[in-house]
Motif scaffolding. Structure first.
Motif, short mmCIF file in Angstrom:
data_model
loop_
_atom_site.label_atom_id
_atom_site.label_comp_id
_atom_site.label_asym_id
_atom_site.label_seq_id
_atom_site.Cartn_x
_atom_site.Cartn_y
_atom_site.Cartn_z
N THR A 180 20.51 -54.02 -33.20
CA THR A 180 21.50 -55.14 -33.55
C THR A 180 21.75 -55.62 -34.84
O THR A 180 22.32 -56.39 -35.19
N SER A 181 20.89 -54.97 -35.89
CA SER A 181 20.82 -55.62 -37.10
C SER A 181 21.72 -54.46 -37.95
O SER A 181 22.73 -54.89 -38.78
N ARG A 182 21.41 -53.11 -38.10
CA ARG A 182 22.20 -52.14 -38.96
C ARG A 182 23.23 -51.22 -38.17
O ARG A 182 23.70 -50.49 -38.51
N PRO B 113 28.55 -50.10 -33.13
CA PRO B 113 28.49 -51.58 -32.60
C PRO B 113 27.77 -51.89 -31.49
O PRO B 113 27.43 -50.97 -30.70
N VAL B 114 27.49 -53.23 -31.67
CA VAL B 114 26.59 -53.87 -30.36
C VAL B 114 27.20 -53.66 -29.09
O VAL B 114 26.68 -53.42 -28.04
N ARG C 182 14.44 -57.64 -32.81
CA ARG C 182 14.81 -58.16 -31.69
C ARG C 182 14.55 -59.48 -31.56
O ARG C 182 14.79 -60.42 -30.57
#
Lengths: 182, 154
Positions: B64-66, B93-94, B128
């Motif tokens: 979720t960050s990179r 993408p998320v 997370r």
């Protein structure tokens, strides 16, 4: 038109053309530089709750019941049994992980950041295809802009004077960081 | 001038309304004709380490960050394999979670000492926003993952 006028005209018009794309890359550049601190494309929210144990119910009732109990009405994309007693539901904008025994539920909701999502989409070249060419042409435009910019002014303020000093400082900055980190 | 203003406005509107779709090709896309089941990699990893394979399954987790890794579900229940890509080269993408994907990459073996496993799991938990208990790590671990080169998300 002499050489100087042509240079200025090129610098001016390419500057106008590159303005929009420069803003896109600049804003998105700052946003994606800080991925350690935030997600630049999505707003993420985690919600934990307990929807009660589901083990007594038939398996086919689990998914609709989970969606109902967490109040999720958006389109269900897929379901993944992540462990024997754990189910992960993928809904548009939400990932719901449920412990079927304890009822512990974790929802990871995500919403694209308005405007920034689109800027990052272009900056990170997700569209590919024609956009790749567009971005390449823009990069060439930036190079032309930089080179023509060197010769816009002449004399004391130009490359042989103040402009030259500033250009040297600008070139020294990346060299300094290469020396520092490489 | 009016035409220019109109063009700028249309561009701005198209940006705001751009689809949040995640389907498409990432990185080098996929080139191999044959899919290797994830179970085959886990059953006989030494036959695949260092080799280029194509796998397919559901994207069940995304960094979720990179956006620099995803988990792809396997063909057996509860099984999944991590696909790691070079930061910035491919950004998943998320919203890709729950989509089906084909991913091509090189199978890698990772041998981690107990301390490395603790550091790694702590890093994942921090990413997370979860708590991590180092006592859950009992010893060194060997894991297998794909160094992702390309993907097609449907």
């Amino acid at each position: 038109m002499n050489w100087s006028k042509l240079n200025r005209a090129l610098h001016r018009d390419i500057g106008y053309l590159c303005c929009g794309l420069t803003l896109i890359y600049a804003i998105s550049g700052v946003a994606v530089n800080h991925v350690d601190s935030w997600n630049p494309s999505y707003r993420l929210t985690r919600i934990t709750s307990n929807i009660g144990s589901l083990t007594q119910l038939p398996r086919q009732e689990h998914v609709p019941l989970i969606l109902e109990r967490v109040g999720e009405a958006r389109t269900l994309k897929n379901v993944f049994p992540s462990a024997p007693e754990e189910l992960t539901l993928f809904v548009e904008g939400n990932t719901i992980k449920v412990d079927l025994v304890t009822g512990e539920t974790v929802q990871d909701r995500y919403v694209p950041r308005r405007f920034l999502y689109e800027l990052n989409f272009l900056h990170l070249n997700h569209p590919k295809k024609l956009w790749t060419w567009c971005a390449d042409i823009y990069a060439v435009g930036l190079a032309v802009l930089a080179l023509t910019g060197l010769f816009v002014l002449r004399g004391r303020l130009g490359l042989v004077g103040r402009g030259g000093v500033l250009t040297a400082i600008g070139a020294a900055i990346p060299l300094f960081f290469l020396w520092l980190y490489l | 001038m009016r035409v220019l203003c109109l063009a700028v406005m249309l561009f701005a509107v198209s940006l705001v309304n751009a689809s949040a779709g995640v389907e498409g090709s990432y990185g080098h896309g996929v080139t191999l004709p044959e899919v290797t089941p994830v179970s085959a990699i886990f059953d006989a990893p030494q036959n695949y380490v260092g080799k280029r394979v194509l796998i397919e399954g559901m994207i069940v987790d995304v960094c979720t960050s990179r956006g620099c890794w995803i988990f792809i579900s396997g063909d057996r229940p509860y099984e999944k394999i991590r696909v790691k890509v070079t930061d910035g080269e491919i950004v998943f993408p998320v919203a890709a979670q729950g989509h089906l994907a084909q991913v091509e990459g090189i199978v890698q073996e990772l041998r981690r000492s107990k301390q490395d496993v603790i550091n790694w799991k702590r890093h994942l938990a921090e990413e997370r926003g979860e708590e991590f208990d180092p006592s859950t790590v009992t010893g060194p671990e060997v894991t297998y993952r794909l160094r992702g080169l390309g993907a097609v998300i449907r």
